[in-house]
Design a protein around this motif. Structure first.
Motif, PDB file in Angstrom:
ATOM      1  N   SER A  26      30.865  35.395  30.371  1.00 43.99           N
ATOM      2  CA  SER A  26      32.196  35.945  30.652  1.00 43.99           C
ATOM      3  C   SER A  26      33.196  35.356  29.681  1.00 43.99           C
ATOM      4  N   VAL A  27      34.281  36.072  29.462  1.00 41.51           N
ATOM      5  CA  VAL A  27      35.312  35.637  28.531  1.00 41.51           C
ATOM      6  C   VAL A  27      35.844  34.272  28.978  1.00 41.51           C
ATOM      7  N   HIS A  28      35.817  33.308  28.067  1.00 45.10           N
ATOM      8  CA  HIS A  28      36.236  31.924  28.356  1.00 45.10           C
ATOM      9  C   HIS A  28      35.474  31.317  29.528  1.00 45.10           C
ATOM     10  N   ASN A  29      34.348  31.937  29.907  1.00 47.21           N
ATOM     11  CA  ASN A  29      33.558  31.488  31.054  1.00 47.21           C
ATOM     12  C   ASN A  29      34.398  31.403  32.334  1.00 47.21           C
ATOM     13  N   ILE A  30      35.305  32.383  32.520  1.00 35.29           N
ATOM     14  CA  ILE A  30      36.145  32.355  33.717  1.00 35.29           C
ATOM     15  C   ILE A  30      35.462  32.995  34.923  1.00 35.29           C
ATOM     16  N   GLN A  31      34.347  33.700  34.706  1.00 37.26           N
ATOM     17  CA  GLN A  31      33.579  34.323  35.783  1.00 37.26           C
ATOM     18  C   GLN A  31      34.481  35.167  36.693  1.00 37.26           C
ATOM     19  N   PRO A  32      35.060  36.255  36.148  1.00 40.09           N
ATOM     20  CA  PRO A  32      36.083  37.015  36.874  1.00 40.09           C
ATOM     21  C   PRO A  32      35.519  38.069  37.813  1.00 40.09           C
ATOM     22  N   TRP A  33      34.686  37.648  38.745  1.00 44.26           N
ATOM     23  CA  TRP A  33      34.062  38.582  39.675  1.00 44.26           C
ATOM     24  C   TRP A  33      33.840  37.904  41.017  1.00 44.26           C
ATOM     25  N   SER A  34      33.572  38.709  42.013  1.00 43.94           N
ATOM     26  CA  SER A  34      33.129  38.207  43.313  1.00 43.94           C
ATOM     27  C   SER A  34      31.968  39.074  43.764  1.00 43.94           C
ATOM     28  N   LEU A  35      31.091  38.495  44.568  1.00 49.73           N
ATOM     29  CA  LEU A  35      29.883  39.179  45.020  1.00 49.73           C
ATOM     30  C   LEU A  35      29.821  39.162  46.538  1.00 49.73           C
ATOM     31  N   LEU A  37      27.430  40.691  49.882  1.00 47.47           N
ATOM     32  CA  LEU A  37      26.071  41.162  50.121  1.00 47.47           C
ATOM     33  C   LEU A  37      25.908  41.673  51.555  1.00 47.47           C
ATOM     34  N   PRO A  38      26.594  42.761  51.916  1.00 53.20           N
ATOM     35  CA  PRO A  38      26.447  43.320  53.256  1.00 53.20           C
ATOM     36  C   PRO A  38      25.147  44.118  53.379  1.00 53.20           C
ATOM     37  N   GLY A  39      24.468  43.940  54.494  1.00 53.23           N
ATOM     38  CA  GLY A  39      23.227  44.687  54.698  1.00 53.23           C
ATOM     39  C   GLY A  39      22.273  44.474  53.541  1.00 53.23           C
ATOM     40  N   MET A  40      21.760  45.573  53.003  1.00 54.03           N
ATOM     41  CA  MET A  40      20.902  45.509  51.814  1.00 54.03           C
ATOM     42  C   MET A  40      21.644  46.073  50.597  1.00 54.03           C
ATOM     43  N   ARG A  41      22.950  45.849  50.573  1.00 50.61           N
ATOM     44  CA  ARG A  41      23.771  46.262  49.447  1.00 50.61           C
ATOM     45  C   ARG A  41      24.267  45.021  48.709  1.00 50.61           C
ATOM     46  N   ALA A  42      24.678  45.234  47.480  1.00 51.00           N
ATOM     47  CA  ALA A  42      25.322  44.182  46.700  1.00 51.00           C
ATOM     48  C   ALA A  42      26.573  44.789  46.080  1.00 51.00           C
ATOM     49  N   GLU A  43      27.723  44.239  46.418  1.00 50.48           N
ATOM     50  CA  GLU A  43      28.993  44.767  45.945  1.00 50.48           C
ATOM     51  C   GLU A  43      29.640  43.770  44.986  1.00 50.48           C
ATOM     52  N   LEU A  44      29.866  44.216  43.760  1.00 53.34           N
ATOM     53  CA  LEU A  44      30.466  43.378  42.726  1.00 53.34           C
ATOM     54  C   LEU A  44      31.903  43.830  42.506  1.00 53.34           C
ATOM     55  N   SER A  45      32.848  42.892  42.578  1.00 52.19           N
ATOM     56  CA  SER A  45      34.261  43.217  42.417  1.00 52.19           C
ATOM     57  C   SER A  45      34.876  42.388  41.299  1.00 52.19           C
ATOM     58  N   GLU A  46      35.885  42.954  40.667  1.00 53.49           N
ATOM     59  CA  GLU A  46      36.640  42.271  39.615  1.00 53.49           C
ATOM     60  C   GLU A  46      37.712  41.389  40.250  1.00 53.49           C
ATOM     61  N   ARG A  47      37.849  40.183  39.738  1.00 55.23           N
ATOM     62  CA  ARG A  47      38.909  39.276  40.186  1.00 55.23           C
ATOM     63  C   ARG A  47      40.023  39.267  39.139  1.00 55.23           C
ATOM     64  N   THR A  48      41.061  40.009  39.405  1.00 56.14           N
ATOM     65  CA  THR A  48      42.168  40.082  38.453  1.00 56.14           C
ATOM     66  C   THR A  48      43.042  38.834  38.495  1.00 56.14           C
ATOM     67  N   ASP A  49      42.861  37.979  39.527  1.00 52.18           N
ATOM     68  CA  ASP A  49      43.624  36.726  39.559  1.00 52.18           C
ATOM     69  C   ASP A  49      43.138  35.757  38.484  1.00 52.18           C
ATOM     70  N   LEU A  50      41.917  35.967  37.996  1.00 54.83           N
ATOM     71  CA  LEU A  50      41.402  35.163  36.888  1.00 54.83           C
ATOM     72  C   LEU A  50      41.658  35.943  35.605  1.00 54.83           C
ATOM     73  N   SER A  51      42.794  35.701  35.006  1.00 62.33           N
ATOM     74  CA  SER A  51      43.202  36.481  33.843  1.00 62.33           C
ATOM     75  C   SER A  51      43.528  35.573  32.667  1.00 62.33           C
ATOM     76  N   LEU A  52      43.508  36.164  31.482  1.00 60.61           N
ATOM     77  CA  LEU A  52      43.846  35.470  30.233  1.00 60.61           C
ATOM     78  C   LEU A  52      44.902  36.319  29.527  1.00 60.61           C
ATOM     79  N   PRO A  53      46.162  36.174  29.920  1.00 65.54           N
ATOM     80  CA  PRO A  53      47.198  37.071  29.383  1.00 65.54           C
ATOM     81  C   PRO A  53      47.399  36.976  27.883  1.00 65.54           C
ATOM     82  N   GLU A  54      47.073  35.839  27.276  1.00 62.74           N
ATOM     83  CA  GLU A  54      47.234  35.702  25.826  1.00 62.74           C
ATOM     84  C   GLU A  54      46.033  36.276  25.083  1.00 62.74           C
ATOM     85  N   HIS A  55      44.829  35.885  25.508  1.00 59.16           N
ATOM     86  CA  HIS A  55      43.616  36.338  24.827  1.00 59.16           C
ATOM     87  C   HIS A  55      43.262  37.774  25.195  1.00 59.16           C
TER      88      HIS A  55
END
Length: 311
Positions: A26-35, A37-55
């Motif tokens: 990930s960019v700058h290794n900020i790992q901007p996601w959350s996971l 795991l409801p039931g037998m699903r896997a839901e991947l979401s973007e974490r916009t709170d982890l941002s790099l406004p300059e880069h």
């Protein structure tokens, strides 16, 4: 025995899925996601709170990072022996993708090899060994791209053009106080297994290559002729997306990680550059000069390791 609708991921399955996602680049290794795991699903979401406004002011690199995490997630589900359906919801919401199991299915040899490479993937920011990469080795690296993403292997003339752009960009970045401050904030010590927030500091010291990662004030930027000569000794891939939108950025991340893992499986090392492509005029020049089939998204350099452990 519970049916598939009633079944939940086991504790060991959760561990495998979570660890695969954490190990995505990930960019700058900020790992901007959350996971989730409801039931037998896997839901991947973007974490916009982890941002790099300059880069990364538009968040394109953040979405590419999420695409890489999605590729790792799908590989982990497949290695657990489940067939997968992947849905990428449209729109600007945080949900990036939903991976649903759809019955039992053994993983392919390619998926097994790619999954095994996840733990070995690192960013190689030093020179490569002076060993040319044969086209037979590059074939599998660029042969599994998702729809909407293309890859150009740069030739000698292309590298001369790229060297000029990189040299100018590096000197601009060195003078950018905001970018340098943000890089310093995200530069620190990783855990020994390479998992954790922030960049490994030794990868960005004076000995680091300014064309192989982000440029610090103390980076030694070579002149264009020297830079072109050094680039000529490397294999350079340029990834393009048909559409320069959310779906295109996510697909680019999938393509990047798929190619990177194939490279690792083939004995190669790699690193990725995106900083240059945040300048819109650079992207426009690159598209025109190189006659690209889409919008440039990232640059990947490939080669055989020089004996140093990638960081």
């Amino acid at each position: 025995m519970p049916n598939q609708d009633e079944r939940m991921w086991s504790g060991s399955e959760v561990e495998i899925l979570a660890r695969a996602v954490i190990r995505a680049p990930s960019v700058h290794n900020i790992q901007p996601w959350s996971l989730d795991l409801p039931g037998m699903r896997a839901e991947l979401s973007e974490r916009t709170d982890l941002s790099l406004p300059e880069h990364d002011p538009t968040g394109r690199d953040r979405l590419i990072s999420c695409g890489a995490a999605l590729e790792n997630l799908v590989l982990a589900v497949r290695v657990l022996g489940w067939a997968t359906d992947v849905e990428m919801p449209p729109g600007p919401g945080p949900l990036v993708a939903v991976v649903t199991t759809s019955g039992r299915e053994p993983p392919s040899d390619r998926e097994l090899h790619a999954y095994a490479a996840i733990s070995r993937r690192r960013s190689h920011r030093r020179p490569f060994a002076a060993i040319p990469v044969a086209s037979s080795i590059l074939g599998p690296v660029i042969g599994q791209l998702p729809p909407g993403v293309g890859c150009r292997v740069l030739g000698a003339g292309d590298k001369d053009f790229l060297a000029a752009l990189l040299e100018r960009a590096a000197r601009t970045i060195q003078r950018d106080d905001g970018v340098q401050r943000e890089l310093e904030e995200w530069t620190g010590d990783w855990r020994s297994d390479g998992i954790g927030d922030g960049l490994l500091r030794p990868g960005y010291d004076k000995a680091g290559l300014p064309w192989a990662g982000l440029v610090r004030r103390a980076s030694l930027v070579p002149d264009v002729r020297t830079l072109a000569r050094r680039l000529d000794a490397e294999s350079i891939l340029l990834f393009c997306a048909k559409d320069d939108d959310r779906a295109g950025h996510l697909a680019t991340g999938v393509a990047m990680q798929r190619s990177w893992l194939a490279a690792i499986d083939g004995g190669l090392a790699a690193s990725v550059l995106t900083q240059l492509l945040h300048e819109e005029h650079v992207r426009e020049r690159m598209t025109a000069e190189l006659n690209l089939p889409g919008h440039p998204q990232l640059i990947m350099r490939l080669g055989y390791p020089d004996g140093h452990r990638p960081s």
